[in-house]
Design a protein around this motif. Structure first.
Motif, PDB file in Angstrom:
ATOM      1  N   GLN A  23       0.227  -2.458   2.083  1.00 60.58           N
ATOM      2  CA  GLN A  23       0.666  -3.726   2.664  1.00 60.58           C
ATOM      3  C   GLN A  23       0.027  -3.975   4.031  1.00 60.58           C
ATOM      4  OE1 GLN A  23       4.852  -3.909   4.221  1.00 60.58           O
ATOM      5  NE2 GLN A  23       4.930  -1.788   3.470  1.00 60.58           N
ATOM      6  N   PHE A  24      -0.522  -2.916   4.640  1.00 59.60           N
ATOM      7  CA  PHE A  24      -1.155  -3.056   5.945  1.00 59.60           C
ATOM      8  C   PHE A  24      -2.682  -3.121   5.839  1.00 59.60           C
ATOM      9  CE2 PHE A  24       2.720  -0.429   6.458  1.00 59.60           C
ATOM     10  CZ  PHE A  24       3.500  -1.389   7.081  1.00 59.60           C
ATOM     11  N   PHE A  25      -3.206  -3.095   4.610  1.00 55.41           N
ATOM     12  CA  PHE A  25      -4.646  -3.163   4.405  1.00 55.41           C
ATOM     13  C   PHE A  25      -5.169  -4.534   4.857  1.00 55.41           C
ATOM     14  CE2 PHE A  25      -5.589   0.175   0.870  1.00 55.41           C
ATOM     15  CZ  PHE A  25      -5.045   1.160   1.659  1.00 55.41           C
ATOM     16  N   PRO A  26      -6.472  -4.631   5.116  1.00 52.08           N
ATOM     17  CA  PRO A  26      -7.050  -5.938   5.478  1.00 52.08           C
ATOM     18  C   PRO A  26      -6.712  -6.996   4.431  1.00 52.08           C
ATOM     19  CG  PRO A  26      -8.645  -4.185   5.821  1.00 52.08           C
ATOM     20  CD  PRO A  26      -7.471  -3.553   5.138  1.00 52.08           C
ATOM     21  N   GLN A  27      -6.427  -8.181   4.903  1.00 51.72           N
ATOM     22  CA  GLN A  27      -6.020  -9.280   4.036  1.00 51.72           C
ATOM     23  C   GLN A  27      -7.213 -10.067   3.524  1.00 51.72           C
ATOM     24  OE1 GLN A  27      -2.375  -9.867   3.398  1.00 51.72           O
ATOM     25  NE2 GLN A  27      -2.760  -7.744   4.010  1.00 51.72           N
ATOM     26  N   ASP A  28      -6.982 -10.790   2.423  1.00 53.73           N
ATOM     27  CA  ASP A  28      -7.950 -11.740   1.863  1.00 53.73           C
ATOM     28  C   ASP A  28      -9.242 -11.075   1.412  1.00 53.73           C
ATOM     29  OD1 ASP A  28      -6.211 -13.928   2.401  1.00 53.73           O
ATOM     30  OD2 ASP A  28      -6.877 -13.921   4.483  1.00 53.73           O
ATOM     31  N   ILE A  29      -9.137  -9.832   0.930  1.00 52.96           N
ATOM     32  CA  ILE A  29     -10.272  -9.164   0.304  1.00 52.96           C
ATOM     33  C   ILE A  29      -9.793  -8.532  -0.995  1.00 52.96           C
ATOM     34  CG2 ILE A  29     -11.460  -8.714   2.486  1.00 52.96           C
ATOM     35  CD1 ILE A  29     -10.558  -5.820   2.323  1.00 52.96           C
ATOM     36  N   GLN A  30     -10.744  -8.337  -1.907  1.00 58.66           N
ATOM     37  CA  GLN A  30     -10.397  -7.722  -3.189  1.00 58.66           C
ATOM     38  C   GLN A  30     -10.055  -6.248  -2.996  1.00 58.66           C
ATOM     39  OE1 GLN A  30     -10.076  -9.075  -6.492  1.00 58.66           O
ATOM     40  NE2 GLN A  30      -9.066  -7.072  -6.532  1.00 58.66           N
ATOM     41  N   ARG A  31      -9.016  -5.794  -3.684  1.00 59.72           N
ATOM     42  CA  ARG A  31      -8.576  -4.403  -3.595  1.00 59.72           C
ATOM     43  C   ARG A  31      -8.860  -3.700  -4.924  1.00 59.72           C
ATOM     44  NH1 ARG A  31      -3.033  -4.521  -0.067  1.00 59.72           N
ATOM     45  NH2 ARG A  31      -3.689  -6.146   1.389  1.00 59.72           N
ATOM     46  N   TYR A  32      -9.469  -2.537  -4.804  1.00 62.16           N
ATOM     47  CA  TYR A  32      -9.735  -1.700  -5.971  1.00 62.16           C
ATOM     48  C   TYR A  32      -9.094  -0.341  -5.763  1.00 62.16           C
ATOM     49  CZ  TYR A  32     -13.372  -5.131  -7.151  1.00 62.16           C
ATOM     50  OH  TYR A  32     -14.050  -6.273  -7.465  1.00 62.16           O
ATOM     51  N   VAL A  33      -8.666   0.266  -6.855  1.00 63.52           N
ATOM     52  CA  VAL A  33      -8.081   1.602  -6.824  1.00 63.52           C
ATOM     53  C   VAL A  33      -8.717   2.445  -7.921  1.00 63.52           C
ATOM     54  CG1 VAL A  33      -5.997   2.914  -7.417  1.00 63.52           C
ATOM     55  CG2 VAL A  33      -5.855   1.037  -5.781  1.00 63.52           C
ATOM     56  N   ILE A  34      -9.097   3.671  -7.557  1.00 62.00           N
ATOM     57  CA  ILE A  34      -9.434   4.684  -8.547  1.00 62.00           C
ATOM     58  C   ILE A  34      -8.231   5.597  -8.672  1.00 62.00           C
ATOM     59  CG2 ILE A  34     -10.882   6.686  -9.056  1.00 62.00           C
ATOM     60  CD1 ILE A  34     -13.190   5.257  -7.652  1.00 62.00           C
ATOM     61  N   ASP A  35      -7.710   5.723  -9.870  1.00 64.72           N
ATOM     62  CA  ASP A  35      -6.555   6.583 -10.117  1.00 64.72           C
ATOM     63  C   ASP A  35      -7.018   8.036 -10.045  1.00 64.72           C
ATOM     64  OD1 ASP A  35      -4.422   8.043 -11.099  1.00 64.72           O
ATOM     65  OD2 ASP A  35      -3.938   6.602 -12.683  1.00 64.72           O
ATOM     66  N   GLY A  36      -6.581   8.732  -8.985  1.00 60.23           N
ATOM     67  CA  GLY A  36      -6.987  10.115  -8.785  1.00 60.23           C
ATOM     68  C   GLY A  36      -5.976  11.126  -9.274  1.00 60.23           C
ATOM     69  N   GLN A  37      -4.979  10.687 -10.021  1.00 59.76           N
ATOM     70  CA  GLN A  37      -3.940  11.601 -10.484  1.00 59.76           C
ATOM     71  C   GLN A  37      -4.456  12.614 -11.500  1.00 59.76           C
ATOM     72  OE1 GLN A  37       0.229   9.348 -10.565  1.00 59.76           O
ATOM     73  NE2 GLN A  37      -1.366   8.111 -11.516  1.00 59.76           N
ATOM     74  N   ASN A  38      -5.622  12.324 -12.080  1.00 58.47           N
ATOM     75  CA  ASN A  38      -6.226  13.253 -13.038  1.00 58.47           C
ATOM     76  C   ASN A  38      -7.182  14.242 -12.372  1.00 58.47           C
ATOM     77  OD1 ASN A  38      -8.301  11.557 -12.363  1.00 58.47           O
ATOM     78  ND2 ASN A  38      -8.712  10.825 -14.427  1.00 58.47           N
ATOM     79  N   GLY A  39      -7.178  14.256 -11.035  1.00 56.58           N
ATOM     80  CA  GLY A  39      -8.020  15.195 -10.311  1.00 56.58           C
ATOM     81  C   GLY A  39      -9.300  14.604  -9.770  1.00 56.58           C
ATOM     82  N   MET A  40      -9.566  13.353 -10.064  1.00 58.48           N
ATOM     83  CA  MET A  40     -10.794  12.736  -9.565  1.00 58.48           C
ATOM     84  C   MET A  40     -10.681  12.466  -8.069  1.00 58.48           C
ATOM     85  SD  MET A  40     -12.788   9.251 -10.712  1.00 58.48           S
ATOM     86  CE  MET A  40     -13.407   9.924 -12.244  1.00 58.48           C
TER      87      MET A  40
END
Length: 264
Positions: A23-40
């Motif tokens: 919620q504190f990330f820079p606003q008005d830009i696209q957000r991407y997430v890599i799911d690292g729960q598998n160890g990546m």
């Protein structure tokens, strides 16, 4: 203002923490997430990043872990402006000499927070060359390290992802090294630009919600920032997950074990 060619990427292990910190990330830009729960994470995450984000018209990519809490996220746009005007490829914090518990190579950065010229990276990308750069040469870099405040080791290859940044440095790409200071708890560090705190890096994302001490420590900062920034609108990220990663890594680990036994 919509920054259509700037994006932010997080490799996330703890999605509970990410739901609060983002919620504190820079606003008005696209957000991407890599799911690292598998160890990546680390170098694997960088390679997967290129696989998923190429040809998405991204010019600048901010990389921030879920335990990064932005105090003033708008400063990243000032940083990007300087990087553009002065031809910097990467900015970040040295992985030695700046943070008391990171005593590794000060000529390279830690990936908890960085900004990279992604457009240029796409143009020069060469995975084969990157993995060949996991070595050090004596006196290769002439960085002025005299002002560093904590321990470091210029001979360290501690992080497997170092080869990515070594490759960039050997391509004569410019690095803008930012300042950091330790907070009172002697675990959290700030990142500073032009004498202003951009963010807090709390560390121990894996422990959030599990370890009482670290959970309380991080929650205290979240409460402080919630008081200061209570009007942010959170956009949902695009999430990438490599469903085969864990199994491939397990197979490779077993294969290496068999080869070692065979050779012995």
């Amino acid at each position: 203002m919509i920054h259509s060619r700037i994006a932010i990427l997080s490799t996330v292990i703890n999605f509970d923490l990410y739901s609060k910190s983002s919620q504190f990330f820079p606003q008005d830009i696209q957000r991407y997430v890599i799911d690292g729960q598998n160890g990546m994470h680390g170098l694997h995450s960088i390679f997967y990043m290129m696989k998923k984000l190429r040809n998405k018209n991204i010019e600048w990519l901010i990389m921030a872990d879920e335990d990064v809490l932005f105090k003033d996220s708008k400063i990243v746009f000032d940083l990007i402006d300087q990087m553009k005007s002065e031809n910097y490829m990467v900015c970040g914090i040295r992985d030695g000499g700046m943070i008391s518990h990171r005593i590794y190579n000060p000529n390279l950065i830690n990936t908890f927070f960085s900004i990279i010229n992604f457009k240029e990276l796409e143009e020069i990308w060469n995975k084969d060359q990157i993995v060949k750069n996991n070595y050090l040469l004596d006196n290769e870099f002439d960085d002025d390290l005299t002002q560093l405040k904590t321990s470091y080791d210029i001979n360290s290859l501690y992080e497997p992802y170092y080869c990515f940044y070594l490759w960039l440095r050997r391509m004569d790409k410019r690095f803008l090294f930012l300042n950091a200071q330790m907070s009172e708890d002697q675990i959290t560090n700030t990142v500073i630009y032009n004498d202003k705190v951009i963010l807090y890096h709390t560390w121990y994302a894996r422990s959030y919600g599990i370890n009482e001490r670290h959970t309380k420590r991080i929650n205290n900062l979240l409460e402080l920032l919630n008081f200061q920034n209570n009007n942010n609108i959170i956009s949902a990220p695009i999430i990438f997950r490599d469903s085969t990663f864990f199994f491939i890594q397990k197979i490779m680990k077993n294969y290496r074990r068999i080869v070692r036994k065979w050779n012995n």
